[in-house]
Motif scaffolding. Sequence first.
Motif, PDB file in Angstrom:
ATOM      1  N   ARG B 124       0.980  -1.102  -0.032  1.00 23.55           N
ATOM      2  CA  ARG B 124       0.059  -0.059  -0.008  1.00 23.55           C
ATOM      3  C   ARG B 124       0.856   1.357   0.030  1.00 23.55           C
ATOM      4  O   ARG B 124       1.595   1.586   0.912  1.00 23.55           O
ATOM      5  CB  ARG B 124      -0.859   0.010   1.221  1.00 23.55           C
ATOM      6  CG  ARG B 124      -1.744   1.214   1.281  1.00 23.55           C
ATOM      7  CD  ARG B 124      -2.675   1.216   0.175  1.00 23.55           C
ATOM      8  NE  ARG B 124      -2.643   2.656  -0.067  1.00 23.55           N
ATOM      9  CZ  ARG B 124      -3.718   3.425  -0.671  1.00 23.55           C
ATOM     10  NH1 ARG B 124      -4.790   2.992  -1.202  1.00 23.55           N
ATOM     11  NH2 ARG B 124      -3.346   4.705  -1.122  1.00 23.55           N
ATOM     12  N   LEU B 125       0.788   1.897  -0.878  1.00 25.46           N
ATOM     13  CA  LEU B 125       1.628   3.172  -1.193  1.00 25.46           C
ATOM     14  C   LEU B 125       0.831   4.398  -0.554  1.00 25.46           C
ATOM     15  O   LEU B 125      -0.368   4.169  -0.481  1.00 25.46           O
ATOM     16  CB  LEU B 125       1.944   3.302  -2.681  1.00 25.46           C
ATOM     17  CG  LEU B 125       2.775   2.360  -3.217  1.00 25.46           C
ATOM     18  CD1 LEU B 125       2.591   2.447  -4.864  1.00 25.46           C
ATOM     19  CD2 LEU B 125       4.205   2.438  -2.870  1.00 25.46           C
ATOM     20  N   PRO B 126       1.642   5.474  -0.506  1.00 22.74           N
ATOM     21  CA  PRO B 126       0.812   6.650   0.006  1.00 22.74           C
ATOM     22  C   PRO B 126      -0.548   7.073  -0.656  1.00 22.74           C
ATOM     23  O   PRO B 126      -1.374   7.677  -0.050  1.00 22.74           O
ATOM     24  CB  PRO B 126       1.839   7.826   0.149  1.00 22.74           C
ATOM     25  CG  PRO B 126       3.154   7.095   0.158  1.00 22.74           C
ATOM     26  CD  PRO B 126       2.967   5.985  -0.453  1.00 22.74           C
ATOM     27  N   GLY B 127      -0.366   7.006  -1.969  1.00 28.57           N
ATOM     28  CA  GLY B 127      -1.561   7.429  -2.704  1.00 28.57           C
ATOM     29  C   GLY B 127      -1.409   8.717  -3.578  1.00 28.57           C
ATOM     30  O   GLY B 127      -0.199   9.103  -3.781  1.00 28.57           O
ATOM     31  N   GLY B 128      -2.480   9.355  -3.894  1.00 25.59           N
ATOM     32  CA  GLY B 128      -2.354  10.393  -4.791  1.00 25.59           C
ATOM     33  C   GLY B 128      -2.016  11.659  -4.731  1.00 25.59           C
ATOM     34  O   GLY B 128      -0.834  12.466  -5.252  1.00 25.59           O
ATOM     35  N   GLY B 129      -2.442  12.052  -3.544  1.00 27.21           N
ATOM     36  CA  GLY B 129      -2.102  13.476  -2.961  1.00 27.21           C
ATOM     37  C   GLY B 129      -2.440  14.418  -4.027  1.00 27.21           C
ATOM     38  O   GLY B 129      -3.682  14.202  -4.576  1.00 27.21           O
ATOM     39  N   GLY B 130      -1.698  15.581  -4.354  1.00 22.31           N
ATOM     40  CA  GLY B 130      -2.205  16.391  -5.440  1.00 22.31           C
ATOM     41  C   GLY B 130      -2.109  15.771  -6.842  1.00 22.31           C
ATOM     42  O   GLY B 130      -2.558  16.316  -7.731  1.00 22.31           O
ATOM     43  N   ALA B 131      -1.205  14.788  -6.971  1.00 15.71           N
ATOM     44  CA  ALA B 131      -1.019  14.258  -8.213  1.00 15.71           C
ATOM     45  C   ALA B 131      -2.248  14.147  -9.433  1.00 15.71           C
ATOM     46  O   ALA B 131      -1.935  14.677 -10.365  1.00 15.71           O
ATOM     47  CB  ALA B 131      -0.242  13.032  -8.134  1.00 15.71           C
ATOM     48  N   PRO B 132      -2.995  13.506  -9.075  1.00 13.46           N
ATOM     49  CA  PRO B 132      -4.369  13.476 -10.059  1.00 13.46           C
ATOM     50  C   PRO B 132      -4.509  14.924 -10.942  1.00 13.46           C
ATOM     51  O   PRO B 132      -4.965  14.572 -12.138  1.00 13.46           O
ATOM     52  CB  PRO B 132      -5.540  12.780  -9.393  1.00 13.46           C
ATOM     53  CG  PRO B 132      -4.782  12.092  -8.460  1.00 13.46           C
ATOM     54  CD  PRO B 132      -3.740  12.957  -7.838  1.00 13.46           C
ATOM     55  N   GLU B 133      -4.786  15.857  -9.886  1.00  8.16           N
ATOM     56  CA  GLU B 133      -5.096  17.135 -10.674  1.00  8.16           C
ATOM     57  C   GLU B 133      -3.855  18.015 -11.091  1.00  8.16           C
ATOM     58  O   GLU B 133      -3.989  18.518 -12.144  1.00  8.16           O
ATOM     59  CB  GLU B 133      -6.113  18.068  -9.683  1.00  8.16           C
ATOM     60  CG  GLU B 133      -7.285  17.494  -9.676  1.00  8.16           C
ATOM     61  CD  GLU B 133      -7.442  16.163  -8.761  1.00  8.16           C
ATOM     62  OE1 GLU B 133      -6.676  15.967  -8.090  1.00  8.16           O
ATOM     63  OE2 GLU B 133      -8.402  15.485  -9.008  1.00  8.16           O
ATOM     64  N   ILE B 134      -2.772  17.668 -10.564  1.00 14.45           N
ATOM     65  CA  ILE B 134      -1.651  18.365 -10.786  1.00 14.45           C
ATOM     66  C   ILE B 134      -1.285  17.816 -12.225  1.00 14.45           C
ATOM     67  O   ILE B 134      -0.897  18.719 -13.385  1.00 14.45           O
ATOM     68  CB  ILE B 134      -0.388  17.930  -9.954  1.00 14.45           C
ATOM     69  CG1 ILE B 134      -0.489  18.698  -8.769  1.00 14.45           C
ATOM     70  CG2 ILE B 134       1.048  18.470 -10.787  1.00 14.45           C
ATOM     71  CD1 ILE B 134       0.636  18.270  -7.822  1.00 14.45           C
TER      72      ILE B 134
END
Lengths: 286, 256
Positions: B124-134
């Motif tokens: 299980r990695l940290p996840g998307g954070g801001g990335a999907p919209e960046i």
Amino acid sequence: MARITSLSEAIAGAVHDGDTVALEGFTHLIPHAACHEIIRQGRKDLTLVRMTPDLVYDQMIGMGCVKKLVFSWGGNPGVGSLHRFRDAVENGWPHKLEIEEHSHAAMANAYEAGASGLPCAIFRGYIGGDLPKVNAKIKRVTCPFTGEELAAIPSHRPDVAVIHAQRADRAGNVMIEGVLGVQKEAVLASKRSVVTVEEIVDELPERSLNAVVLPHWTVGHVAMVPGGAFPSYAQGYYPRNNSFYKAWDDIAKDRDSFHAWMKTNVLDKGPDAFAQYARKHKAAAE
Amino acid sequence: MADYKPTEMMTIAAARLLKNDDICFVGIGQPSAACNLARLTHAPEITLIYESGTLATKPTVLPLSIGDGELCDTALTTVSVPEMFRYWLQGGRIKVGFLGGAQIDKFANLNTTVVGPYDKPKVRLPGGGGAPEIATSCGEIFIIMAQGKRSFVEKLDFVTSIGHVSGGDSRQKLGVKTKGPTKLITDLAVFAPDPQTKEMIVVSIHPGVTREQIQENTGWPVKFAAKVDETPAPTAKELDVLRELHARTNRAHAAA
């Protein structure tokens, strides 16, 4: 209406088993002392909402307080994994953890929509990726004016918001400075709130005309807990303890060392310990 | 020429892509090092924005977290996180976004969510954070990632943020108007999208690296541009500034 109380009264009064709780603070002003008090009071079945679960939710998950996690980035910033979060998701330890996963933009928008009294947040996002396939709450709506397809998710309306701030006055007006995160939105979106502060002053200090202040009539419990954000930081009071964030990696990796740390530093301690942590760390950093 | 590490070459190659008038959304780690190296060398007026809300920040040491006090202390102004994502990122005011990930495919789609199935992940990695919209809101995207067969994969376990989707015009067909990944900077080479297929192809190879090495560290058959450059080796000044930045950062994080 703000009530100035001790931290233990604040948590006992505002946070109940089964509640949806948002401890917010984006790297800055993370309410660690309040997290420890919730653990000491043995809360169970919580749905925790937070953009970056960080050490606070790692601790609450590992101690078995949490039924469900609503989040957007579950790592230890600049260090790596949150091992208790991973152990819960990968191995169901100490028990199964439900997750509802978003992006930061979605979470920030959902808090803002909650504070605005709206049922949902609408934004341009979640285009093409897999998150909408694993989170049924991510939907699409069509703009009635342009026809553009946008993302929609339900607004966040937690039962309780828990934040830390630099200071409050005796009426309970709360002033926040520095990295603001979503603290203001979280408090305004929630039914109840607990605010821990570095100090309670007769009068808020001289400030910019546009300073961020939560009026006392928007705030529930206010408790003075100096150092209450440690090892996160309080701008103007003490810096972030980056070396503790690194040390947490080893502490949390192993279930036994995690429990030993929690017993010594949380279960057997009280909120008063935080003032000393922050003071010592501030002196070392100078 | 001084000795240098492949990761130093990677950071320096990324820093060189940034211009003085860029407005850049910065992530923690390699992107932060590259952006600040650019600011301390050829791009002194570059605008660096971190998602904690710090606009036009000029940290003297690299932050460990995205919201260290250092970023706020040295920023022109600090806005709330909803404002950051709504007005600044979604509003289309950011020219360059930096991303990285645990896995990347040949169309520069990224996975930062899980290794293995989502419901029963191996990691299980940290996840998307801001990335999907960046990934969709910034004018263009630079990706920094060290190469390896486990990270440069044929098929992602999970698409956290899109690059060129399935190639060709598939990105535009989703209604996305921004360019997406225009450069992928690794410890071995620089990749850029083929103008038609949008597959990331090698356009520049770092000094001393062979085509075979690049292929051995990539999980799909690598394509090379008709004309492949050699990345200029780091200059003494670039190395000095980068090493001094890291040394300052390590001292600061050890003390605090």
